[in-house]
Design an enzyme around this catalytic site. Structure first.
Site, PDB file in Angstrom:
ATOM      1  N   TRP A 186      43.035  46.507  42.888  1.00  0.00           N
ATOM      2  CA  TRP A 186      42.965  45.454  42.008  1.00  0.00           C
ATOM      3  C   TRP A 186      41.654  44.796  41.881  1.00  0.00           C
ATOM      4  O   TRP A 186      41.011  44.547  42.912  1.00  0.00           O
ATOM      5  CB  TRP A 186      44.164  44.280  42.395  1.00  0.00           C
ATOM      6  CG  TRP A 186      43.783  43.112  41.677  1.00  0.00           C
ATOM      7  CD1 TRP A 186      44.214  42.858  40.450  1.00  0.00           C
ATOM      8  CD2 TRP A 186      42.890  41.788  42.190  1.00  0.00           C
ATOM      9  NE1 TRP A 186      43.628  41.501  40.111  1.00  0.00           N
ATOM     10  CE2 TRP A 186      43.193  41.047  41.237  1.00  0.00           C
ATOM     11  CE3 TRP A 186      42.627  41.422  43.312  1.00  0.00           C
ATOM     12  CZ2 TRP A 186      42.644  39.771  41.080  1.00  0.00           C
ATOM     13  CZ3 TRP A 186      41.919  40.369  43.456  1.00  0.00           C
ATOM     14  CH2 TRP A 186      41.921  39.236  42.250  1.00  0.00           C
ATOM     15  N   LYS A 227      47.326  42.182  35.883  1.00  0.00           N
ATOM     16  CA  LYS A 227      47.304  40.839  35.975  1.00  0.00           C
ATOM     17  C   LYS A 227      47.102  40.202  34.708  1.00  0.00           C
ATOM     18  O   LYS A 227      46.516  40.861  33.881  1.00  0.00           O
ATOM     19  CB  LYS A 227      46.102  40.358  36.950  1.00  0.00           C
ATOM     20  CG  LYS A 227      45.973  38.969  37.406  1.00  0.00           C
ATOM     21  CD  LYS A 227      45.125  38.614  38.430  1.00  0.00           C
ATOM     22  CE  LYS A 227      45.150  36.921  38.888  1.00  0.00           C
ATOM     23  NZ  LYS A 227      44.693  36.945  40.172  1.00  0.00           N
ATOM     24  N   HIS A 285      53.999  43.711  44.733  1.00  0.00           N
ATOM     25  CA  HIS A 285      53.660  42.809  45.502  1.00  0.00           C
ATOM     26  C   HIS A 285      54.498  41.565  45.107  1.00  0.00           C
ATOM     27  O   HIS A 285      54.608  40.965  44.238  1.00  0.00           O
ATOM     28  CB  HIS A 285      52.069  42.326  45.066  1.00  0.00           C
ATOM     29  CG  HIS A 285      51.151  43.231  45.512  1.00  0.00           C
ATOM     30  ND1 HIS A 285      49.689  42.653  45.260  1.00  0.00           N
ATOM     31  CD2 HIS A 285      51.124  44.109  46.336  1.00  0.00           C
ATOM     32  CE1 HIS A 285      49.089  43.605  45.943  1.00  0.00           C
ATOM     33  NE2 HIS A 285      49.877  44.592  46.575  1.00  0.00           N
ATOM     34  N   ASP A 293      49.908  31.847  38.841  1.00  0.00           N
ATOM     35  CA  ASP A 293      49.756  33.004  39.973  1.00  0.00           C
ATOM     36  C   ASP A 293      49.407  32.318  41.325  1.00  0.00           C
ATOM     37  O   ASP A 293      48.463  32.487  41.789  1.00  0.00           O
ATOM     38  CB  ASP A 293      48.838  34.105  39.615  1.00  0.00           C
ATOM     39  CG  ASP A 293      48.762  35.230  40.719  1.00  0.00           C
ATOM     40  OD1 ASP A 293      49.839  35.307  41.543  1.00  0.00           O
ATOM     41  OD2 ASP A 293      47.528  35.695  40.799  1.00  0.00           O
TER      42      ASP A 293
HETATM   43  C1  RNT Z   1      45.309  39.243  43.015  1.00  0.00           C
HETATM   44  C2  RNT Z   1      46.144  40.056  43.395  1.00  0.00           C
HETATM   45  C3  RNT Z   1      45.779  40.811  44.541  1.00  0.00           C
HETATM   46  C4  RNT Z   1      45.356  40.146  45.877  1.00  0.00           C
HETATM   47  C5  RNT Z   1      45.360  40.640  47.117  1.00  0.00           C
HETATM   48  C6  RNT Z   1      44.467  39.929  48.242  1.00  0.00           C
HETATM   49  O1  RNT Z   1      45.644  38.384  41.942  1.00  0.00           O
HETATM   50  O2  RNT Z   1      47.472  39.839  43.546  1.00  0.00           O
HETATM   51  O3  RNT Z   1      46.841  41.895  44.966  1.00  0.00           O
HETATM   52  O4  RNT Z   1      46.275  39.020  45.972  1.00  0.00           O
HETATM   53  O5  RNT Z   1      44.623  41.797  46.706  1.00  0.00           O
HETATM   54 ZN    ZN Z   2      48.997  41.422  44.120  1.00  0.00          ZN
END
Ligand code: RNT
Ligand code: ZN
Length: 418
Positions: A186, A227, A285, A293
């Site tokens: 990410w 995202k 996730h 978020d």
């Molecule tokens: C960020 C993403 C990512 C992080 C982690 C710490 O918006 O969700 O996955 O939260 O990698």
């Molecule tokens: Zn994440």
């Protein structure tokens, strides 16, 4: 809770579920085989163990300052084991690159090596936790607004090198544990204000990823996480959902769906069946966005429930990896792990107990009322008695008993960290 009471309730639940064609023993056995990938970063607010003391950047934020956060690798490990002891089943640990065992060394991101994670591999083996992995593009002097999509060749190279090395680490983990390590990429790349170069950054990101994935590995799996926006990066996200899906479909990679990374009324559950048709697997996730978020602790809510139900309804338990991703620094952090993990499992328990054959029968026959009625009725079937039995058999606290356990650990361990 008294064992006798749990057993009695379970016996009644088992009979009740049998009436609608659901085998609770099967559901229990299935849940036993569903690992959660516990995110290591709830224990220390995404700080990690680099000796650089940088603040959390990349458009994410852990808010709150509840005392007792893990300050070093030993404390973090101890906290994870404490949480694990209250979560039924066998689970994985999801590490970020900044959680390597660097000792007093200054190891820059483009210098990390599998040896920095040898201790984790050993620890994982000793504690029955397989490892997953993440590259870390945030909280670094070169993070800025753009990492893998940075037009500055030096900065872009730096992050390409970092991510390549992360894949090598994941490969090593996968080999050692004889089970692929899932490695998530990410990157926060984006822009606070209007950009007139959307295409350029996306081209750069695509090319960076292509280079990163050049090496074929057999013991790790790649996923990329999309995202909508980050804080301070509100106008444009290079790795948007469309970008990630297009990339993953064309390169046969896995998409990571973070439940906080979509517009608030979008259903993440609905995405699974589409993605699973075109990509090999899905990584999740599981989080709880509150208005944005915000990464609140996951709870048993409609969103998480629908997500779990879709995994089961798609018959995709072996193709969907369930990771957690939240970081609440305002409450007891070990408690946060336990609540979020158990909530996810409770949702999965309900999903596994859904009278799916009957529901599908109604649907096939065009019986809309009957389908709706049974969906409503199944919400109040005694799934919690089956869940309690799951906890009992796994020798973890049943019901709210874990509150006292978390408090005890706080009294004896985390409250002493000052
Ligand atoms: C960020 C993403 C990512 C992080 C982690 C710490 O918006 O969700 O996955 O939260 O990698
Ligand atoms: Zn994440």
């Amino acid at each position: 809770m008294k064992t006798e009471l749990i057993e009695k309730s379970y016996a009644v639940a088992r009979e009740r579920y049998a009436e609608i064609g659901v085998d609770t023993e099967k559901a229990l056995a299935a849940l036993q085989n569903i690992p959660l990938s516990l995110h290591c970063w709830q224990a220390d607010d995404v700080t990690g163990f680099e000796n650089r003391g940088s603040d959390l950047t990349g458009g994410i934020q852990a808010t709150g300052n509840y005392p007792g956060k893990a300050r070093d690798i030993d404390e973090l490990r101890s906290d994870i084991l404490a949480a694990k002891s209250m979560i039924p089943g066998t689970h994985r640990l999801n590490l970020h690159a900044i959680y390597g065992e660097f000792g007093d060394e200054q190891v820059d991101r483009n210098e990390i090596e599998p040896r920095h994670f040898a201790g984790w591999i050993e620890w994982g083996r000793a504690n029955g936790m397989k490892l997953d992995f993440n590259s870390t593009s945030f909280s670094h002097p070169l993070s800025g607004d753009l990492s893998l999509a940075n037009p500055d060749p030096a900065i872009r190279e730096f992050w390409i090198e970092h991510t390549k090395r992360c894949r090598a680490v994941a490969e090593e983990m996968g080999r050692a544990q004889d089970d692929p390590s899932i490695m998530n990429v990410w990157v926060h790349d984006g822009s606070k204000d209007l950009t007139v170069n959307r295409m350029k950054y996306r081209e750069l990101l695509r090319d960076s990823l292509d280079r990163i994935f050049e090496t074929e590995y057999g013991h790790m799996k790649d996923c990329i996480e999309s995202k909508v926006f980050g804080i301070g990066l509100e106008s444009y996200t290079v790795g948007s959902n469309d970008f990630c899906i297009g990339y993953a479909v064309s390169r046969n990679k896995i998409v990571t769906l973070d439940t906080g990374h979509f517009h608030p009324t979008e259903s993440v559950a609905d995405k699974l069946s589409s993605l699973l048709l075109y990509t090999p697997e899905v990584m999740l996730h599981v989080s709880r966005p509150v208005r944005w978020d915000s990464d609140h602790v996951t709870i048993l809510n409609d969103e998480t429930l629908e997500l779990c139900k879709e995994i089961v309804r798609c018959d995709a338990l072996d193709r969907v990896h369930i990771g957690l991703d939240y970081f609440d620094a305002s409450i007891n952090r070990i408690g946060a792990y336990v609540v979020g993990s158990r909530a996810t499992q409770k949702c999965m328990m309900q999903a596994l107990l859904e009278p799916l054959a009957k529901l599908r029968g109604y649907e096939a026959a065009g019986r809309g009322f009957e389908r709706l009625a049974l969906l409503e009725e199944s919400k109040s079937l005694p799934w919690n008695a089956v869940w309690d039995m799951f906890c009992l058999r796994n020798d973890v606290p049943v019901g709210e008993e874990f509150i006292a356990r978390v408090q005890k650990y706080e009294r004896e361990v985390t409250s002493k960290r000052v």
